[in-house]
Design a protein around this motif. Sequence first.
Motif, PDB file in Angstrom:
ATOM      1  N   SER A 246       9.245  76.283  24.624  1.00 35.90           N
ATOM      2  CA  SER A 246       9.152  75.484  25.855  1.00 35.90           C
ATOM      3  C   SER A 246      10.461  75.522  26.627  1.00 35.90           C
ATOM      4  CB  SER A 246       8.779  74.040  25.513  1.00 35.90           C
ATOM      5  OG  SER A 246       7.526  73.975  24.855  1.00 35.90           O
ATOM      6  N   ILE A 247      11.588  75.408  25.933  1.00 39.38           N
ATOM      7  CA  ILE A 247      12.883  75.411  26.612  1.00 39.38           C
ATOM      8  C   ILE A 247      13.127  76.754  27.305  1.00 39.38           C
ATOM      9  CG2 ILE A 247      15.381  75.396  26.209  1.00 39.38           C
ATOM     10  CD1 ILE A 247      14.922  73.265  24.103  1.00 39.38           C
TER      11      ILE A 247
ATOM     12  N   ILE B 289      10.915  76.993  30.361  1.00 38.14           N
ATOM     13  CA  ILE B 289      11.422  76.140  31.434  1.00 38.14           C
ATOM     14  C   ILE B 289      12.539  76.848  32.187  1.00 38.14           C
ATOM     15  CG2 ILE B 289      12.738  74.028  31.905  1.00 38.14           C
ATOM     16  CD1 ILE B 289      11.141  72.713  29.604  1.00 38.14           C
TER      17      ILE B 289
ATOM     18  N   GLN C  34       9.153  73.629  20.631  1.00 35.70           N
ATOM     19  CA  GLN C  34      10.242  73.177  21.498  1.00 35.70           C
ATOM     20  C   GLN C  34      11.097  74.341  21.970  1.00 35.70           C
ATOM     21  OE1 GLN C  34       9.402  71.973  18.580  1.00 35.70           O
ATOM     22  NE2 GLN C  34       9.567  69.742  18.455  1.00 35.70           N
TER      23      GLN C  34
END
Length: 222
Positions: A88-89, A92, A85
């Motif tokens: 991924s953040i 992004i 996570q």
Amino acid sequence: YISAFTNNNVNILRGYKNSLIICGVVTLVVTLLSSMMAFALTRYRFFGKSAVRTMVVAALMFPAFATIVPVYRLIASAGMFDTLQGVSIVLIAGNLAFATTVMMGFVAGLPYELEEAAFMEGGGPYRVFFQIILPMSRSTLATVAIFTFIWSYNDLFLQTVLLRSRKLLPVCAILREISSQYGTDFGLMAAAVTIVVAPVLLVYVAMQKNIIKGLTAGAVKG
């Protein structure tokens, strides 16, 4: 190739799983958020609009290397260090500026008449966005999705800094492990490189028309 898939220290399949999780989440979120930001920044007037657009474009000038220290501290303080996570953040955030810039160039060239007709028939902003803007932006959305997927798949810097557990390493990080532990096994190294690069080449060859079409869409009017 058999050793690349069966060697416990390599575990290409687990790396593929981690890469697909990261790339899938990043691509989906970046595509949706960039299209929504482009719609808002090109179709609505609000306080600070020019400042937001300036920040989006300015974000393209800051590489990941320049911001890794505060990003590392932020992810660690949020309890997302060594998690998919957290990676991924960060990915992004890193891909959103480019995706939004590309989408703004396309959405700004779309005719207003279609949206005005939808508003006259009682359609709200969400209906206009999901039923008019998104279907007309498919080629540009495909371009954004392809570039985001490839950049997330090929990323090694953030994965190396933010991940420590071997079970969470994506394929590119596993390739680095192979080069450090099995540098003399050139057969395993060559097989692993081919396995890692093949999906990217296949995606690019299959979608190259959409990439060119999406990047040039909105560049010329008339």
